[in-house]
Scaffold this motif. Structure first.
Motif, PDB file in Angstrom:
ATOM      1  N   ALA A   1       5.876  -4.205   6.491  1.00 11.73           N
ATOM      2  CA  ALA A   1       5.407  -2.938   5.914  1.00 11.73           C
ATOM      3  C   ALA A   1       5.895  -1.750   6.729  1.00 11.73           C
ATOM      4  N   LYS A   2       5.926  -1.906   8.037  1.00 17.49           N
ATOM      5  CA  LYS A   2       6.413  -0.816   8.894  1.00 17.49           C
ATOM      6  C   LYS A   2       7.892  -0.568   8.667  1.00 17.49           C
TER       7      LYS A   2
ATOM      8  N   ILE B   1       0.956   3.462   8.795  1.00 14.89           N
ATOM      9  CA  ILE B   1       1.188   2.539   7.695  1.00 14.89           C
ATOM     10  C   ILE B   1       0.040   2.663   6.687  1.00 14.89           C
TER      11      ILE B   1
ATOM     12  N   GLN C   1       5.096  -2.616  -2.197  1.00 15.41           N
ATOM     13  CA  GLN C   1       3.721  -2.999  -1.872  1.00 15.41           C
ATOM     14  C   GLN C   1       3.692  -4.446  -1.394  1.00 15.41           C
ATOM     15  N   ILE C   2       2.715  -4.729  -0.518  1.00 13.00           N
ATOM     16  CA  ILE C   2       2.526  -6.083   0.001  1.00 13.00           C
ATOM     17  C   ILE C   2       1.066  -6.473  -0.196  1.00 13.00           C
TER      18      ILE C   2
ATOM     19  N   SER D   1      -4.510  -4.451  11.257  1.00 11.77           N
ATOM     20  CA  SER D   1      -4.202  -3.564  10.134  1.00 11.77           C
ATOM     21  C   SER D   1      -4.602  -2.128  10.446  1.00 11.77           C
TER      22      SER D   1
ATOM     23  N   ALA E   1       6.203   0.112   3.160  1.00 10.03           N
ATOM     24  CA  ALA E   1       5.424  -0.402   2.033  1.00 10.03           C
ATOM     25  C   ALA E   1       3.936  -0.237   2.290  1.00 10.03           C
ATOM     26  N   ARG E   2       3.178  -0.158   1.203  1.00 10.42           N
ATOM     27  CA  ARG E   2       1.718  -0.165   1.301  1.00 10.42           C
ATOM     28  C   ARG E   2       1.259  -1.608   1.455  1.00 10.42           C
ATOM     29  N   PHE E   3       0.272  -1.826   2.334  1.00 16.14           N
ATOM     30  CA  PHE E   3      -0.131  -3.178   2.728  1.00 16.14           C
ATOM     31  C   PHE E   3      -1.603  -3.391   2.396  1.00 16.14           C
TER      32      PHE E   3
END
Length: 451
Positions: free
Chosen positions: A223-224, A284, A193-194, A275, A228-230
């Motif tokens: 994230a890409k 994403i 996660q970010i 985003s 990861a979840r952003f």
């Protein structure tokens, strides 16, 4: 010697040579037997029939994996492999016109059919989380919660507005890492996660160093790469000087694109655009929070924001500076309420954007009165000309967060402000009085309704 004797001796010698065991073996010795399947079956099979054994092994393996496949086969009408998944058949795609997320593509829908939502603090396994701007005011409080939950946290900060002191109590913790880095430069990490908080949030700082767009682009790229979840921490400033009151997430705002605040306002609007583009175009997992005015311990003392200005001025026995007529309104939430909302948003299933703020609305004069009551009833108020593009009204509509996140603030201004005052007094005057108990009480109050 006569001829008869010669013949006799020659014949005798010839007969001796025929029966000499050294010169020639006896004629009646049996020959060496030839190995066959009947005489030595095991050795024969191992030496002479190796190819047959290989073929038999291949046949047995084929039959075994045919009878016991590694994954259960699905019907032809359902998803049989994540790599063969058709996104146009995904209900989430049909309802939201969004590409399936990378996590769905990698795990398949079958592995995501988990009933119910895991409550915060009760997760089955810890995660590896990066918090950009984690040494700042909000970021450091978020790091505290994540570490307490059992996650491994990597903080990225260039210390433009953040302070190492905000995180010193985590030094030596094996679950904590601190990297001095500016997010305008790419970085490679392996995370789940970010939380992207890295951006100066006060007028004094963002006018000097606007970093919204490039930093967000780099973190979205991370994230890409790692799936990861952003989570983007946007701002109520995307509404500009609003013509709608209170402001709901559906309101598009009234922003001056070339004003003195536009580097922050439009920068955050662009960050939201990026985003959503990464979400729609690349699948994403994205979350967007629009944060309203937040206060609490660890705020920068002289960052130009109204709460920190009033508290620092009252403690220093200076006049409280009110810009304009003081009738412009703001809403103020305590930092622990915001952190709870961010974590609920990250762990939830909704992209947003979500307003995260306290709907309690105060004029600047009312805020000054609360500061006087808390610190110094004799503090003077000094009026100054208003700044350019200063919003006249600011109040969040949080009905969406209440419904979808189960979140609302619980710490009132009169309850949270004394905790901030205790922290500021210690930092300004070096008061050695321990304020940890007071801060802990506020944290407990902020989460009481979710227990």
């Amino acid at each position: 010697m006569n001829s008869d004797q010669l013949v006799h001796r020659t014949h005798h010698t010839h007969n001796e040579e025929q029966h000499d065991p050294i010169l020639q073996p006896p004629q009646n010795k049996p020959p060496t037997p030839i190995r066959s399947f009947s005489t030595d079956p095991i050795r024969y099979m191992l030496r002479e029939q190796r190819l047959l054994f290989v073929l038999i092994g291949v046949a047995i393996a084929t039959l075994f994996f045919s009878a016991f496949p590694l994954t259960n086969p699905e019907p032809a009408s359902s998803l049989s492999s994540p790599l063969l998944h058709d996104p146009t058949r995904d209900p989430a795609f049909e309802s939201g016109s969004v590409l399936p997320t990378r996590r769905i593509l990698l795990e398949g829908l079958g592995s995501m059919n988990v009933g119910g939502k895991v409550p915060l603090g009760l997760k089955s396994k810890s995660q590896r989380i990066v918090v950009t701007g984690g040494a700042g005011f909000v970021g450091s409080h978020l790091v505290d919660r994540l570490i307490a939950r059992g996650d491994s946290v990597i903080v990225i900060d260039n210390f433009f507005t953040g302070r190492k002191e905000n995180l010193a109590h985590h030094f030596g913790n094996p679950k904590f890492e601190l990297i001095r880095h500016d997010v305008v430069e790419p970085i490679l990490l392996e995370v789940d996660q970010i939380y992207h908080l890295a951006c100066p949030a006060s007028p004094v700082h963002y006018k000097f160093n606007p970093t919204n767009v490039v930093g967000t682009l780099n973190m979205l790229g991370l994230a890409k790469r790692v799936g990861a979840r952003f989570l983007l921490t946007s701002t109520s400033e995307v509404y500009g000087d609003p013509l709608q009151h209170p402001q709901a997430e559906t309101y598009w705002g009234n922003v001056n694109p070339i004003g003195v605040r536009s580097c922050y306002d439009e920068g955050k609007r662009t960050a939201e655009t990026l985003s959503m583009d990464y979400h729609r175009g690349l699948g994403i997992e994205v979350r967007i929070a629009r944060i309203f005015n937040t206060y609490g311990p660890r705020m920068c003392i002289d960052d130009g924001r109204v709460v920190s200005n009033f508290v620092a001025q009252a403690l220093r026995k200076e006049p409280l500076t009110v810009y304009g007529d003081g009738k412009q309104t703001r809403s103020f939430q305590y930092v622990s309420d915001l952190v709870e909302g961010l974590m609920r948003l990250m762990e939830g299933n909704h992209v947003g954007p979500f307003n995260l703020g306290n709907p309690g609305e105060f004029t600047m004069l009312e805020l000054a009165q609360v500061v006087q009551d808390t610190i110094d009833p004799n503090a003077k108020i000094e009026f100054r000309p208003n700044t350019e593009d200063d919003p006249h009204k600011r109040k969040p509509d949080i009905s969406k967060a209440k419904e979808l996140l189960g979140w609302e603030p619980t710490v009132s201004l009169r309850k949270g402000l004394p905790l901030m005052v205790t922290d500021f007094r210690q930092r300004i005057f070096g008061d050695s009085k321990d304020n940890s108990n007071a801060i802990a009480n506020a944290e407990a109050a902020s989460t009481k309704m979710f227990a």
